[in-house]
Design an enzyme around this catalytic site. Sequence first.
Site, PDB file in Angstrom:
ATOM      1  N   HIS A   1      68.602 -27.644  -9.295  1.00 41.70           N
ATOM      2  CA  HIS A   1      68.390 -27.853  -7.858  1.00 41.70           C
ATOM      3  C   HIS A   1      69.429 -27.050  -7.051  1.00 41.70           C
ATOM      4  O   HIS A   1      70.151 -27.584  -6.207  1.00 41.70           O
ATOM      5  CB  HIS A   1      68.457 -29.347  -7.479  1.00 41.70           C
ATOM      6  CG  HIS A   1      67.782 -29.631  -6.161  1.00 41.70           C
ATOM      7  ND1 HIS A   1      67.120 -30.800  -5.893  1.00 41.70           N
ATOM      8  CD2 HIS A   1      67.679 -28.882  -5.038  1.00 41.70           C
ATOM      9  CE1 HIS A   1      66.629 -30.763  -4.665  1.00 41.70           C
ATOM     10  NE2 HIS A   1      66.968 -29.606  -4.124  1.00 41.70           N
TER      11      HIS A   1
ATOM     12  N   ARG B   1      59.972 -29.593  -5.028  1.00 41.77           N
ATOM     13  CA  ARG B   1      60.409 -30.894  -5.525  1.00 41.77           C
ATOM     14  C   ARG B   1      59.769 -31.129  -6.889  1.00 41.77           C
ATOM     15  O   ARG B   1      58.624 -30.721  -7.119  1.00 41.77           O
ATOM     16  CB  ARG B   1      60.002 -32.039  -4.573  1.00 41.77           C
ATOM     17  CG  ARG B   1      60.809 -32.105  -3.285  1.00 41.77           C
ATOM     18  CD  ARG B   1      62.254 -32.566  -3.526  1.00 41.77           C
ATOM     19  NE  ARG B   1      63.031 -32.657  -2.295  1.00 41.77           N
ATOM     20  CZ  ARG B   1      63.836 -31.702  -1.828  1.00 41.77           C
ATOM     21  NH1 ARG B   1      63.973 -30.566  -2.480  1.00 41.77           N
ATOM     22  NH2 ARG B   1      64.515 -31.886  -0.706  1.00 41.77           N
TER      23      ARG B   1
END
Length: 312
Positions: free
Chosen positions: A275, A227
């Site tokens: 991502h 993350r």
Amino acid sequence: MSMAVLLSMKPHLMAAWRDAMLALDPTLDIRMFPDTGAPEAIEAAVCWSSHDMAELRRYPNLKLICSMGAGVDHLLRPPGPPPGIPVARLVDTMLTTQMGEWVLLNVLRFHRQDLDYRAQQQARVWDELDAPVTATRSVGILGLGALGSHAAGMIRAVGFPVCGWSRRAKSLPGVTCFDGDAGLDAMVAQTDILVCLLPLTPATRGVIDARLLARLPTGAFVINGARGGHVVDADLLAAIDAGHIAGAALDVFEPEPLPTDHRYWSHPRVVMTPHAASITIPASAAPQVVENIRRARTGEPLLNLVDFSTGY
Ligand code: NDP
């Protein structure tokens, strides 16, 4: 009243999720947000970060929330799930395989001096760099869970020495395992390529900061597939610009999408993906979701439950 499952995710994914779930259990009544029907009918919600957790408080008979990804930080941030409702995450071989590939791609990219050779190609420079030696390039993995332990095995199979760090003490074949704060410092000091595969929790936010980066050997690389909140961006950029860190591969950012004026986009020592390191494939992930819905109905123990006390 017949009970129903609420799907809430990017619109283009909903039909694939519905079809994958119905293929496993044609009796499921699936509602695609925002077409929920009567709130009393919803007993399970399968959702991603786009769904407002406050909205889930509208469903008085909700028994289960399923994340459509491995991470659950997006579901736990305030206001969090409705009190008392369990949250399950995905543990899926297609996710672990893809992440292992992405990590290995970047470990090899850095190990084989690919940033330098690409720069030389741009400048039309014909110059052979030092031979890379796999057996002396140590890879340290933050997080030895579903993703981290699988990536460790793939990297080890290529011949790199592999270390790993987890919250609780662990033992994995061929991996030197560390835990706790002292373990982190010890691992980082002997890591040439640092890979982050931690969940984002209050304890792990900002773990890759100036202090940790300074403890890595000069010339180390950073790979973050977890993350964006794990990395203090200003500290990483400063460490790269100072020549202490030789480069970074980043898949995740805060915020996402990364603003187009962010320095990462054009930095010659930073490799980015949007991502996309590991993308949920509905047909692969649906069986555990359908099984969990069945278990929630019968009161059997649920799979892959999130522990709210640790945040993952
Ligand atoms: P797991 O829960 O299986 O593993 C988490 C690991 O991190 C465990 O080894 C755990 O330790 C360790 N850990 C947690 N907190 C700490 C801490 N405070 N100190 C040290 N170690 C800690 O998660 P997954 O492997 O399935 O996924 C990891 C993350 O990857 C997800 O949360 C998500 O954010 C990210 N992800 C990113 C994707 C992408 O496309 N970029 C796709 C999928 C996931 P212990 O073993 O002791 O519990």
